[in-house]
Write a protein that holds these residues in place. Structure first.
Motif, short mmCIF file in Angstrom:
data_model
loop_
_atom_site.label_atom_id
_atom_site.label_comp_id
_atom_site.label_asym_id
_atom_site.label_seq_id
_atom_site.Cartn_x
_atom_site.Cartn_y
_atom_site.Cartn_z
N ARG A 4 -1.52 5.00 -11.26
CA ARG A 4 -1.67 3.68 -11.31
C ARG A 4 -0.46 2.63 -10.68
N GLY A 5 0.65 3.24 -10.74
CA GLY A 5 1.63 2.65 -10.13
C GLY A 5 1.54 2.50 -8.38
N GLN A 7 -1.31 3.07 -7.11
CA GLN A 7 -2.56 1.80 -6.36
C GLN A 7 -2.02 0.48 -6.83
N GLN A 8 -1.00 0.25 -7.55
CA GLN A 8 -0.60 -1.35 -7.66
C GLN A 8 0.13 -1.46 -6.55
N LYS A 9 1.19 -0.58 -6.00
CA LYS A 9 2.13 -0.92 -5.16
C LYS A 9 1.23 -1.16 -3.74
N ALA A 11 -1.91 -2.19 -3.45
CA ALA A 11 -2.57 -3.31 -3.61
C ALA A 11 -1.74 -4.49 -3.21
N ALA A 12 -0.64 -4.49 -3.78
CA ALA A 12 0.49 -5.56 -3.67
C ALA A 12 0.86 -5.59 -2.45
N ASN A 15 -2.10 -7.30 -0.28
CA ASN A 15 -2.06 -8.70 -0.63
C ASN A 15 -1.21 -9.46 0.30
N ALA A 29 -6.81 -2.73 -7.60
CA ALA A 29 -6.44 -1.44 -7.55
C ALA A 29 -7.54 -0.92 -8.37
N MET A 32 -8.34 -0.76 -12.72
CA MET A 32 -8.23 -2.21 -13.36
C MET A 32 -9.56 -2.32 -14.28
N GLU A 144 7.80 5.98 -15.06
CA GLU A 144 7.44 5.27 -13.74
C GLU A 144 8.70 5.03 -12.98
#
Length: 145
Positions: A4-5, A7-9, A11-12, A15, A29, A32, A144
């Motif tokens: 998940r971390g 994916q979020q990184k 995605a950020a 953006n 991500a 979500m 994490e």
């Protein structure tokens, strides 16, 4: 780092990609909880391109690490559009978005591998997917990084 971390990184980072921001792409991500509803709303209703970070496969690629598993990851970024809404984006396509993603993410630590495009006539969408290879240390969620 957790899945998940990662994916979020990613995605950020996406953006902040000028071509995606300029064409009002919506980045998600994969895991979500609200992705499916938000994706449908962005693509079908608002005419945006949804950019979804997906990590379908991880596998151990080394040993000897005490803080987690050295892992090879298949990372995919799916860019989904409704071609009927293309005029709302000045002609910017899912394929254009996937190419922008490939250029933005390819680096020493993330290797771009391919772009594939498919069409789903029933749903009225086109998906262009950029695929990458990446190696990370997969850690437990409580550790994490």
């Amino acid at each position: 780092m957790t899945i998940r971390g990662l994916q979020q990184k990613v995605a950020a980072a996406l953006n902040k990609v000028e071509a995606l921001v300029q064409h009002d792409c919506k980045v998600f991500a994969e895991d979500m909880l609200t992705v499916q509803d938000a994706l449908n709303s962005a693509v079908a209703t608002a005419g945006k391109i949804a950019v979804v970070v997906v990590t379908p496969r991880f596998e151990r690629d080394a040993s000897g690490c005490t803080d987690g598993f050295p892992s090879g990851c298949e990372l995919r970024v799916a860019c989904i559009e409704a071609p009927a809404q293309r005029s709302k984006r000045n002609g910017f396509t899912a394929l254009d978005a996937a190419e922008a993603v490939a250029h933005a993410l390819d680096s020493e630590s993330i290797e771009w591998r391919s772009i594939d495009q498919t069409a789903d006539e029933r749903r009225g969408v086109v998906t262009a997917t950029a695929e990458f290879g990446i190696s990370i240390i997969l850690t437990e969620p409580t550790k994490e990084n």
